[in-house]
Design a protein around this motif. Structure first.
Motif, PDB file in Angstrom:
ATOM      1  N   GLU A  67      95.867  24.247  59.928  1.00  0.00           N
ATOM      2  CA  GLU A  67      94.815  23.757  60.825  1.00  0.00           C
ATOM      3  C   GLU A  67      94.924  22.245  61.001  1.00  0.00           C
ATOM      4  O   GLU A  67      94.747  21.726  62.115  1.00  0.00           O
ATOM      5  N   MET A  68      95.226  21.524  59.901  1.00  0.00           N
ATOM      6  CA  MET A  68      95.405  20.076  59.994  1.00  0.00           C
ATOM      7  C   MET A  68      96.632  19.743  60.844  1.00  0.00           C
ATOM      8  O   MET A  68      96.625  18.806  61.649  1.00  0.00           O
ATOM      9  N   GLN A  69      97.702  20.502  60.676  1.00  0.00           N
ATOM     10  CA  GLN A  69      98.912  20.294  61.463  1.00  0.00           C
ATOM     11  C   GLN A  69      98.630  20.546  62.946  1.00  0.00           C
ATOM     12  O   GLN A  69      99.084  19.790  63.819  1.00  0.00           O
ATOM     13  N   LYS A  70      97.861  21.569  63.245  1.00  0.00           N
ATOM     14  CA  LYS A  70      97.493  21.876  64.631  1.00  0.00           C
ATOM     15  C   LYS A  70      96.672  20.742  65.223  1.00  0.00           C
ATOM     16  O   LYS A  70      96.904  20.322  66.371  1.00  0.00           O
ATOM     17  N   ALA A  71      95.712  20.221  64.452  1.00  0.00           N
ATOM     18  CA  ALA A  71      94.883  19.112  64.934  1.00  0.00           C
ATOM     19  C   ALA A  71      95.730  17.857  65.159  1.00  0.00           C
ATOM     20  O   ALA A  71      95.525  17.124  66.143  1.00  0.00           O
ATOM     21  N   ALA A  72      96.693  17.593  64.268  1.00  0.00           N
ATOM     22  CA  ALA A  72      97.567  16.427  64.428  1.00  0.00           C
ATOM     23  C   ALA A  72      98.430  16.572  65.672  1.00  0.00           C
ATOM     24  O   ALA A  72      98.613  15.604  66.426  1.00  0.00           O
ATOM     25  N   LEU A  73      98.952  17.756  65.913  1.00  0.00           N
ATOM     26  CA  LEU A  73      99.763  17.973  67.112  1.00  0.00           C
ATOM     27  C   LEU A  73      98.927  17.821  68.377  1.00  0.00           C
ATOM     28  O   LEU A  73      99.386  17.257  69.376  1.00  0.00           O
ATOM     29  N   ALA A  74      97.701  18.301  68.330  1.00  0.00           N
ATOM     30  CA  ALA A  74      96.817  18.168  69.489  1.00  0.00           C
ATOM     31  C   ALA A  74      96.467  16.709  69.724  1.00  0.00           C
ATOM     32  O   ALA A  74      96.341  16.273  70.880  1.00  0.00           O
ATOM     33  N   ALA A  75      96.300  15.926  68.673  1.00  0.00           N
ATOM     34  CA  ALA A  75      95.969  14.510  68.813  1.00  0.00           C
ATOM     35  C   ALA A  75      97.139  13.716  69.378  1.00  0.00           C
ATOM     36  O   ALA A  75      96.942  12.731  70.099  1.00  0.00           O
ATOM     37  N   MET A  76      98.354  14.123  69.076  1.00  0.00           N
ATOM     38  CA  MET A  76      99.539  13.401  69.552  1.00  0.00           C
ATOM     39  C   MET A  76      99.988  13.852  70.930  1.00  0.00           C
ATOM     40  O   MET A  76     100.847  13.223  71.537  1.00  0.00           O
ATOM     41  N   LYS A  77      99.436  14.922  71.404  1.00  0.00           N
ATOM     42  CA  LYS A  77      99.825  15.446  72.710  1.00  0.00           C
ATOM     43  C   LYS A  77      99.328  14.496  73.797  1.00  0.00           C
ATOM     44  O   LYS A  77      98.172  14.085  73.806  1.00  0.00           O
ATOM     45  N   PRO A  78     100.202  14.131  74.740  1.00  0.00           N
ATOM     46  CA  PRO A  78      99.771  13.206  75.801  1.00  0.00           C
ATOM     47  C   PRO A  78      98.722  13.861  76.689  1.00  0.00           C
ATOM     48  O   PRO A  78      98.793  15.048  77.014  1.00  0.00           O
ATOM     49  N   LYS A  79      97.740  13.066  77.027  1.00  0.00           N
ATOM     50  CA  LYS A  79      96.659  13.555  77.885  1.00  0.00           C
ATOM     51  C   LYS A  79      97.041  13.363  79.348  1.00  0.00           C
ATOM     52  O   LYS A  79      97.623  12.356  79.737  1.00  0.00           O
ATOM     53  N   ASP A  80      96.755  14.339  80.137  1.00  0.00           N
ATOM     54  CA  ASP A  80      96.983  14.214  81.578  1.00  0.00           C
ATOM     55  C   ASP A  80      95.848  13.418  82.179  1.00  0.00           C
ATOM     56  O   ASP A  80      94.677  13.726  81.949  1.00  0.00           O
ATOM     57  N   LEU A  81      96.177  12.422  82.924  1.00  0.00           N
ATOM     58  CA  LEU A  81      95.154  11.580  83.544  1.00  0.00           C
ATOM     59  C   LEU A  81      94.795  12.041  84.903  1.00  0.00           C
ATOM     60  O   LEU A  81      95.219  12.471  85.776  1.00  0.00           O
TER      61      LEU A  81
END
Length: 81
Positions: A67-81
């Motif tokens: 779950e922590m790994q999933k959250a870290a990957l989601a945090a590093m994923k570039p956001k579409d503007l």
């Protein structure tokens, strides 16, 4: 076929076999246990309980890590503007 065959009672043969295999007064599925046997069985079950508890802890830790790994990957994923 024997003369005692009764199609209305499908368990008659099993019951007859069980009665002939156990001595009179004995319980076929619950063998008599001494106090030492009961204590030994309790100790064995406590060992199994400890092992299962340890495995449950490791499983919970692995789930939290993923779950922590999933959250870290989601945090590093570039956001579409």
């Amino acid at each position: 076929m024997s003369a005692e065959f009764n199609p209305a009672d499908p368990f008659a043969m099993f019951r007859q076999l069980l009665q002939s295999a156990t001595p009179p007064g004995a319980q076929p599925f619950l063998p008599p246990m001494t106090e030492e046997e009961v204590e030994r069985k309790i100790a064995e079950l406590r060992v199994v309980e400890t092992w299962l508890t340890m495995n449950l802890g490791m499983l919970s830790m692995q789930i939290k890590t993923l779950e922590m790994q999933k959250a870290a990957l989601a945090a590093m994923k570039p956001k579409d503007l």
